[in-house]
Scaffold this motif. Sequence first.
Motif, mmCIF file in Angstrom:
data_model
loop_
_atom_site.group_PDB
_atom_site.id
_atom_site.type_symbol
_atom_site.label_atom_id
_atom_site.label_comp_id
_atom_site.label_asym_id
_atom_site.label_seq_id
_atom_site.Cartn_x
_atom_site.Cartn_y
_atom_site.Cartn_z
ATOM 1 N N GLY A 9 0.497 -10.977 -11.590
ATOM 2 C CA GLY A 9 1.040 -11.719 -10.472
ATOM 3 C C GLY A 9 1.758 -10.915 -9.428
ATOM 4 N N LEU A 10 2.005 -9.612 -9.611
ATOM 5 C CA LEU A 10 2.723 -8.803 -8.617
ATOM 6 C C LEU A 10 1.777 -8.119 -7.654
ATOM 7 C CD1 LEU A 10 5.507 -7.217 -10.743
ATOM 8 C CD2 LEU A 10 5.814 -7.667 -8.362
ATOM 9 N N LEU A 11 2.289 -7.757 -6.496
ATOM 10 C CA LEU A 11 1.545 -6.955 -5.537
ATOM 11 C C LEU A 11 1.956 -5.500 -5.722
ATOM 12 C CD1 LEU A 11 2.036 -9.255 -2.445
ATOM 13 C CD2 LEU A 11 -0.053 -8.933 -3.715
ATOM 14 N N VAL A 12 1.257 -4.488 -5.123
ATOM 15 C CA VAL A 12 1.514 -3.072 -5.418
ATOM 16 C C VAL A 12 1.903 -2.179 -4.220
ATOM 17 C CG1 VAL A 12 0.491 -1.061 -6.533
ATOM 18 C CG2 VAL A 12 -0.153 -3.324 -7.278
ATOM 19 N N ALA A 13 2.528 -0.931 -4.378
ATOM 20 C CA ALA A 13 3.018 -0.069 -3.297
ATOM 21 C C ALA A 13 2.970 1.437 -3.546
ATOM 22 C CB ALA A 13 4.456 -0.436 -3.002
ATOM 23 N N THR A 14 2.926 2.371 -2.482
ATOM 24 C CA THR A 14 2.791 3.833 -2.656
ATOM 25 C C THR A 14 3.534 4.691 -1.632
ATOM 26 O OG1 THR A 14 0.573 3.274 -3.241
ATOM 27 C CG2 THR A 14 1.039 5.581 -3.050
ATOM 28 N N ALA A 15 4.109 5.913 -2.010
ATOM 29 C CA ALA A 15 4.795 6.783 -1.035
ATOM 30 C C ALA A 15 5.091 8.189 -1.534
ATOM 31 C CB ALA A 15 6.100 6.143 -0.590
ATOM 32 N N THR A 16 5.249 9.168 -0.621
ATOM 33 C CA THR A 16 5.602 10.531 -0.996
ATOM 34 C C THR A 16 6.969 10.862 -0.427
ATOM 35 O OG1 THR A 16 4.481 11.363 0.956
ATOM 36 C CG2 THR A 16 3.236 11.350 -1.070
ATOM 37 N N THR A 139 4.800 5.446 2.851
ATOM 38 C CA THR A 139 4.339 4.351 2.015
ATOM 39 C C THR A 139 3.082 3.700 2.570
ATOM 40 O OG1 THR A 139 5.070 2.326 0.915
ATOM 41 C CG2 THR A 139 5.720 2.595 3.194
ATOM 42 N N ILE A 140 2.476 2.860 1.764
ATOM 43 C CA ILE A 140 1.402 1.975 2.202
ATOM 44 C C ILE A 140 1.960 0.564 2.169
ATOM 45 C CG2 ILE A 140 -0.873 1.015 1.639
ATOM 46 C CD1 ILE A 140 -1.517 3.683 0.257
ATOM 47 N N VAL A 141 1.807 -0.165 3.264
ATOM 48 C CA VAL A 141 2.270 -1.548 3.318
ATOM 49 C C VAL A 141 1.069 -2.482 3.436
ATOM 50 C CG1 VAL A 141 4.489 -0.906 4.325
ATOM 51 C CG2 VAL A 141 2.558 -1.447 5.835
ATOM 52 N N GLY A 142 1.342 -3.771 3.494
ATOM 53 C CA GLY A 142 0.280 -4.763 3.543
ATOM 54 C C GLY A 142 -0.567 -4.668 4.799
ATOM 55 N N LYS A 143 -1.859 -4.916 4.648
ATOM 56 C CA LYS A 143 -2.765 -4.939 5.792
ATOM 57 C C LYS A 143 -2.519 -6.197 6.616
ATOM 58 C CE LYS A 143 -6.369 -6.705 2.694
ATOM 59 N NZ LYS A 143 -7.655 -6.379 2.023
ATOM 60 N N PRO A 144 -3.038 -6.247 7.854
ATOM 61 C CA PRO A 144 -2.756 -7.390 8.738
ATOM 62 C C PRO A 144 -3.089 -8.754 8.135
ATOM 63 C CG PRO A 144 -3.703 -5.595 10.005
ATOM 64 C CD PRO A 144 -3.792 -5.181 8.560
ATOM 65 N N THR A 145 -4.122 -8.840 7.322
ATOM 66 C CA THR A 145 -4.494 -10.133 6.745
ATOM 67 C C THR A 145 -3.645 -10.516 5.531
ATOM 68 O OG1 THR A 145 -6.219 -9.023 5.462
ATOM 69 C CG2 THR A 145 -6.882 -10.045 7.564
ATOM 70 N N GLY A 210 -0.148 -6.509 0.139
ATOM 71 C CA GLY A 210 1.214 -6.933 0.455
ATOM 72 C C GLY A 210 2.251 -6.100 -0.249
ATOM 73 N N CYS A 211 1.864 -5.474 -1.357
ATOM 74 C CA CYS A 211 2.797 -4.601 -2.070
ATOM 75 C C CYS A 211 3.050 -3.316 -1.288
ATOM 76 C CB CYS A 211 2.268 -4.281 -3.454
ATOM 77 S SG CYS A 211 2.602 -5.570 -4.657
ATOM 78 N N ILE A 212 4.047 -2.583 -1.748
ATOM 79 C CA ILE A 212 4.479 -1.351 -1.102
ATOM 80 C C ILE A 212 4.142 -0.211 -2.061
ATOM 81 C CG2 ILE A 212 6.455 -0.154 -0.075
ATOM 82 C CD1 ILE A 212 7.654 -3.250 -0.337
ATOM 83 N N ARG A 213 3.117 0.556 -1.729
ATOM 84 C CA ARG A 213 2.653 1.618 -2.629
ATOM 85 C C ARG A 213 3.360 2.945 -2.322
ATOM 86 N NH1 ARG A 213 -3.826 0.489 -1.878
ATOM 87 N NH2 ARG A 213 -3.768 -1.737 -2.422
ATOM 88 N N LEU A 214 3.756 3.619 -3.384
ATOM 89 C CA LEU A 214 4.486 4.881 -3.261
ATOM 90 C C LEU A 214 3.866 5.953 -4.137
ATOM 91 C CD1 LEU A 214 8.039 3.328 -3.520
ATOM 92 C CD2 LEU A 214 7.072 4.350 -1.459
ATOM 93 N N ALA A 215 4.096 7.184 -3.761
ATOM 94 C CA ALA A 215 3.621 8.312 -4.567
ATOM 95 C C ALA A 215 4.436 8.424 -5.853
ATOM 96 C CB ALA A 215 3.725 9.604 -3.761
ATOM 97 N N VAL A 216 3.873 9.122 -6.839
ATOM 98 C CA VAL A 216 4.531 9.267 -8.132
ATOM 99 C C VAL A 216 5.919 9.878 -7.985
ATOM 100 C CG1 VAL A 216 4.439 10.446 -10.369
ATOM 101 C CG2 VAL A 216 2.372 9.405 -9.416
ATOM 102 N N GLY A 217 6.035 10.905 -7.149
ATOM 103 C CA GLY A 217 7.332 11.547 -6.977
ATOM 104 C C GLY A 217 8.389 10.599 -6.448
ATOM 105 N N ALA A 218 7.996 9.725 -5.547
ATOM 106 C CA ALA A 218 8.935 8.743 -4.995
ATOM 107 C C ALA A 218 9.379 7.762 -6.075
ATOM 108 C CB ALA A 218 8.289 8.007 -3.829
#
Length: 235
Positions: A9-16, A139-145, A210-218
């Motif tokens: 049920g969760l959304l996901v996220a990434t960053a360096t 980070t990666i954030v949600g796309k426009p849709t 919609g989730c906020i994706r982050l890199a492993v180090g972050a």
Amino acid sequence: MLALVGLTGLLVATATGSPPANRPAGESRVSAVQELAVLVASHTARSGPRRGAVRLAIVARRRPITLEQTVLPVVGHATDVTGRRWLQVRLPGRPNGRTGWIVRTATIRRTTGWHIVVERSRRRVVVYRSARAIRTFRTIVGKPTTPTPAGEFFVEEVIALPSSGVGAPFALALSARSNVLQEFDGGPGQIAFHGLAHVGGTLGTASSHGCIRLAVGALDWLVVRIGPGIPVSIR
């Protein structure tokens, strides 16, 4: 939306990681100290600080995935005509950004200087301590849709994921929910910070559900410092 192994049920996220950041020009200030309420028992959240107010939700004393104690940011105080003390707290779930009143009884008061700000247009996460920006992550954030929802939220629980799990190695599940996806892969469309494992993506883009994706180090840096109740502003 936590549709990650054990996080349905969760959304996901990434960053360096990047060097410490100064406060961006024009950015709203964050509080140096945030009061938190740790729930010792489950509470009824009401629309006002009185027993007869409309019941908004039952807030369990433990989170559903990790069974960590529930920790809620406190945004107000009141005392009713009987002398009972109440706390206005941020609540998890829909509608996003809602608050409610709980009795102060069966809570433990804590404070934190941590605050996370997600800047969607800049595709970055800024971490504050005592109102000072100390780290910035791409980070990666949600796309426009399926945009990452804006508002004032908090970390509900921190989840360790197996290496085979989507979004590994960690997910920081937030009180936010997608405004577009009412359900995601069997879950409630919950927003989270999480890794890139098995979902990929390019940091600095808007391409998630919609989730906020982050890199492993972050994520490694965050999970040893950030726990339940820490405020998260998405702008």
